[in-house]
Design a protein around this motif. Structure first.
Motif, PDB file in Angstrom:
ATOM      1  N   LEU A  18     -16.067   2.875  -3.926  1.00 55.73           N
ATOM      2  CA  LEU A  18     -15.800   2.287  -2.610  1.00 55.73           C
ATOM      3  C   LEU A  18     -14.350   2.478  -2.191  1.00 55.73           C
ATOM      4  N   ILE A  19     -14.177   2.730  -0.891  1.00 53.42           N
ATOM      5  CA  ILE A  19     -12.853   2.647  -0.290  1.00 53.42           C
ATOM      6  C   ILE A  19     -12.985   1.601   0.805  1.00 53.42           C
ATOM      7  N   VAL A  20     -12.132   0.594   0.771  1.00 51.78           N
ATOM      8  CA  VAL A  20     -12.297  -0.523   1.698  1.00 51.78           C
ATOM      9  C   VAL A  20     -10.997  -0.821   2.434  1.00 51.78           C
ATOM     10  N   ASN A  21     -11.065  -0.734   3.760  1.00 58.30           N
ATOM     11  CA  ASN A  21     -10.024  -1.330   4.597  1.00 58.30           C
ATOM     12  C   ASN A  21     -10.701  -2.512   5.284  1.00 58.30           C
ATOM     13  N   ALA A  22     -10.453  -3.693   4.762  1.00 53.97           N
ATOM     14  CA  ALA A  22     -11.165  -4.874   5.253  1.00 53.97           C
ATOM     15  C   ALA A  22     -10.523  -5.468   6.503  1.00 53.97           C
ATOM     16  N   GLY A  23      -9.487  -4.814   7.051  1.00 49.12           N
ATOM     17  CA  GLY A  23      -8.830  -5.369   8.233  1.00 49.12           C
ATOM     18  C   GLY A  23      -8.376  -6.793   7.937  1.00 49.12           C
ATOM     19  N   ALA A  24      -8.520  -7.669   8.916  1.00 42.37           N
ATOM     20  CA  ALA A  24      -8.035  -9.047   8.742  1.00 42.37           C
ATOM     21  C   ALA A  24      -8.831  -9.822   7.686  1.00 42.37           C
TER      22      ALA A  24
ATOM     23  N   SER B 147     -20.334  -5.843  -7.535  1.00 46.86           N
ATOM     24  CA  SER B 147     -20.768  -4.435  -7.468  1.00 46.86           C
ATOM     25  C   SER B 147     -20.364  -3.667  -8.727  1.00 46.86           C
ATOM     26  N   GLU B 148     -19.289  -4.104  -9.376  1.00 46.40           N
ATOM     27  CA  GLU B 148     -18.749  -3.431 -10.571  1.00 46.40           C
ATOM     28  C   GLU B 148     -18.413  -1.963 -10.300  1.00 46.40           C
ATOM     29  N   LEU B 149     -18.200  -1.624  -9.027  1.00 50.63           N
ATOM     30  CA  LEU B 149     -17.854  -0.240  -8.686  1.00 50.63           C
ATOM     31  C   LEU B 149     -16.336  -0.093  -8.603  1.00 50.63           C
ATOM     32  N   PRO B 150     -15.825   1.112  -8.908  1.00 49.86           N
ATOM     33  CA  PRO B 150     -14.396   1.321  -8.656  1.00 49.86           C
ATOM     34  C   PRO B 150     -14.125   1.300  -7.156  1.00 49.86           C
ATOM     35  N   CYS B 151     -13.065   0.575  -6.792  1.00 51.29           N
ATOM     36  CA  CYS B 151     -12.752   0.414  -5.365  1.00 51.29           C
ATOM     37  C   CYS B 151     -11.266   0.663  -5.146  1.00 51.29           C
ATOM     38  N   VAL B 152     -10.954   1.391  -4.093  1.00 50.26           N
ATOM     39  CA  VAL B 152      -9.554   1.528  -3.679  1.00 50.26           C
ATOM     40  C   VAL B 152      -9.405   0.817  -2.330  1.00 50.26           C
ATOM     41  N   GLU B 153      -8.457  -0.105  -2.283  1.00 50.46           N
ATOM     42  CA  GLU B 153      -8.169  -0.845  -1.049  1.00 50.46           C
ATOM     43  C   GLU B 153      -7.146  -0.049  -0.238  1.00 50.46           C
ATOM     44  N   VAL B 154      -7.411   0.082   1.051  1.00 51.78           N
ATOM     45  CA  VAL B 154      -6.507   0.851   1.919  1.00 51.78           C
ATOM     46  C   VAL B 154      -6.065   0.009   3.104  1.00 51.78           C
ATOM     47  N   HIS B 155      -4.811   0.171   3.491  1.00 50.82           N
ATOM     48  CA  HIS B 155      -4.322  -0.356   4.769  1.00 50.82           C
ATOM     49  C   HIS B 155      -3.476   0.714   5.433  1.00 50.82           C
ATOM     50  N   LEU B 156      -3.680   0.872   6.725  1.00 48.01           N
ATOM     51  CA  LEU B 156      -2.883   1.846   7.470  1.00 48.01           C
ATOM     52  C   LEU B 156      -1.413   1.435   7.473  1.00 48.01           C
ATOM     53  N   SER B 157      -1.186   0.157   7.739  1.00 47.60           N
ATOM     54  CA  SER B 157       0.187  -0.349   7.819  1.00 47.60           C
ATOM     55  C   SER B 157       0.628  -0.866   6.447  1.00 47.60           C
ATOM     56  N   ASN B 158       1.951  -0.987   6.292  1.00 45.51           N
ATOM     57  CA  ASN B 158       2.474  -1.599   5.064  1.00 45.51           C
ATOM     58  C   ASN B 158       2.442  -3.118   5.268  1.00 45.51           C
ATOM     59  N   ILE B 159       1.392  -3.736   4.721  1.00 42.35           N
ATOM     60  CA  ILE B 159       1.176  -5.167   4.990  1.00 42.35           C
ATOM     61  C   ILE B 159       2.337  -6.027   4.463  1.00 42.35           C
TER      62      ILE B 159
ATOM     63  N   ALA C 170     -10.099  -4.607  -6.613  1.00 37.51           N
ATOM     64  CA  ALA C 170      -9.782  -3.186  -6.408  1.00 37.51           C
ATOM     65  C   ALA C 170      -9.059  -2.608  -7.616  1.00 37.51           C
ATOM     66  N   LYS C 171      -9.297  -1.325  -7.863  1.00 39.92           N
ATOM     67  CA  LYS C 171      -8.573  -0.616  -8.924  1.00 39.92           C
ATOM     68  C   LYS C 171      -7.123  -0.426  -8.511  1.00 39.92           C
ATOM     69  N   GLY C 172      -6.910  -0.156  -7.226  1.00 37.85           N
ATOM     70  CA  GLY C 172      -5.563   0.046  -6.721  1.00 37.85           C
ATOM     71  C   GLY C 172      -5.526  -0.125  -5.223  1.00 37.85           C
ATOM     72  N   VAL C 173      -4.301  -0.123  -4.707  1.00 41.65           N
ATOM     73  CA  VAL C 173      -4.099  -0.366  -3.272  1.00 41.65           C
ATOM     74  C   VAL C 173      -3.175   0.713  -2.709  1.00 41.65           C
ATOM     75  N   ILE C 174      -3.535   1.243  -1.536  1.00 38.87           N
ATOM     76  CA  ILE C 174      -2.659   2.203  -0.844  1.00 38.87           C
ATOM     77  C   ILE C 174      -2.392   1.640   0.538  1.00 38.87           C
ATOM     78  N   CYS C 175      -1.125   1.414   0.861  1.00 33.16           N
ATOM     79  CA  CYS C 175      -0.855   0.889   2.197  1.00 33.16           C
ATOM     80  C   CYS C 175       0.435   1.463   2.743  1.00 33.16           C
ATOM     81  N   GLY C 176       0.463   1.642   4.065  1.00 30.10           N
ATOM     82  CA  GLY C 176       1.693   2.044   4.731  1.00 30.10           C
ATOM     83  C   GLY C 176       1.765   3.513   5.091  1.00 30.10           C
ATOM     84  N   PHE C 177       0.756   4.289   4.743  1.00 28.97           N
ATOM     85  CA  PHE C 177       0.789   5.737   5.009  1.00 28.97           C
ATOM     86  C   PHE C 177      -0.140   6.166   6.135  1.00 28.97           C
TER      87      PHE C 177
END
Ligand code: DQA
Length: 150
Positions: free
Chosen positions: A72-78, A93-105, A121-128
């Protein structure tokens, strides 16, 4: 056939392109979908890209992913900052998940600094910006198929 990666987008992300462009940029969600499809195809994965403004629908999709997705890749917004229900679904779900945000929260209002989703989440990517989705696909692909990692 390998199962697809579910890319799930939460509330207001359907407005990308016109919504606060100084924060979220000018690309639309369809542009982001196209980026994800290209990137996933290069790495040998399919994606299933969705958006909803409804928390329950996002929870149902995460539940569905347990059977039908490889990760899963999840940008859950607010909902990032409020949804224990989405966190519980991710943990179940026990699935690997990467959390994404467009902005650097973390550069924004303090109420955006806490993410309930991150614990699932396994990891988080934000700000890019939209590139973050591509980085997330790369990270997920590498964790799913380490031998193929770039
Ligand atoms: C967001 C950040 C959230 O705080 C915000 O509510 C969003 C978008 C992002 O992608 O930067 O809707 O998840």
């Amino acid at each position: 056939m390998t199962k697809p990666i579910y890319v799930l987008n939460g509330p207001n992300l359907n407005l990308l392109g016109s919504r606060e462009p100084q924060v979220y940029g000018s690309e639309t969600l369809e542009d982001v979908r196209a980026r994800c499809e290209r990137k996933a195809a290069k790495l040998g994965f399919a994606i299933d890209f969705r958006q909803s403004n409804h928390e329950g629908e996002l929870v149902a999709w995460i539940q569905e992913a347990k059977e039908k997705a490889t990760g899963l890749i999840v940008n859950a917004g607010a909902f990032t900052h409020s949804s224990i229900a989405m966190l519980d679904a991710l943990l179940a779900s026990e699935l690997p998940c990467v959390e994404v945000h467009l902005s650097n929260i973390f550069r924004r209002e303090s109420f955006r600094h806490n993410s309930y989703i991150s614990k699932g989440a396994k990891g988080v990517i934000c700000g890019f910006g939209p590139l973050g989705y591509e980085l997330a696909i790369e990270a997920l692909a590498a964790s799913l198929e380490p031998k193929k990692a770039l």
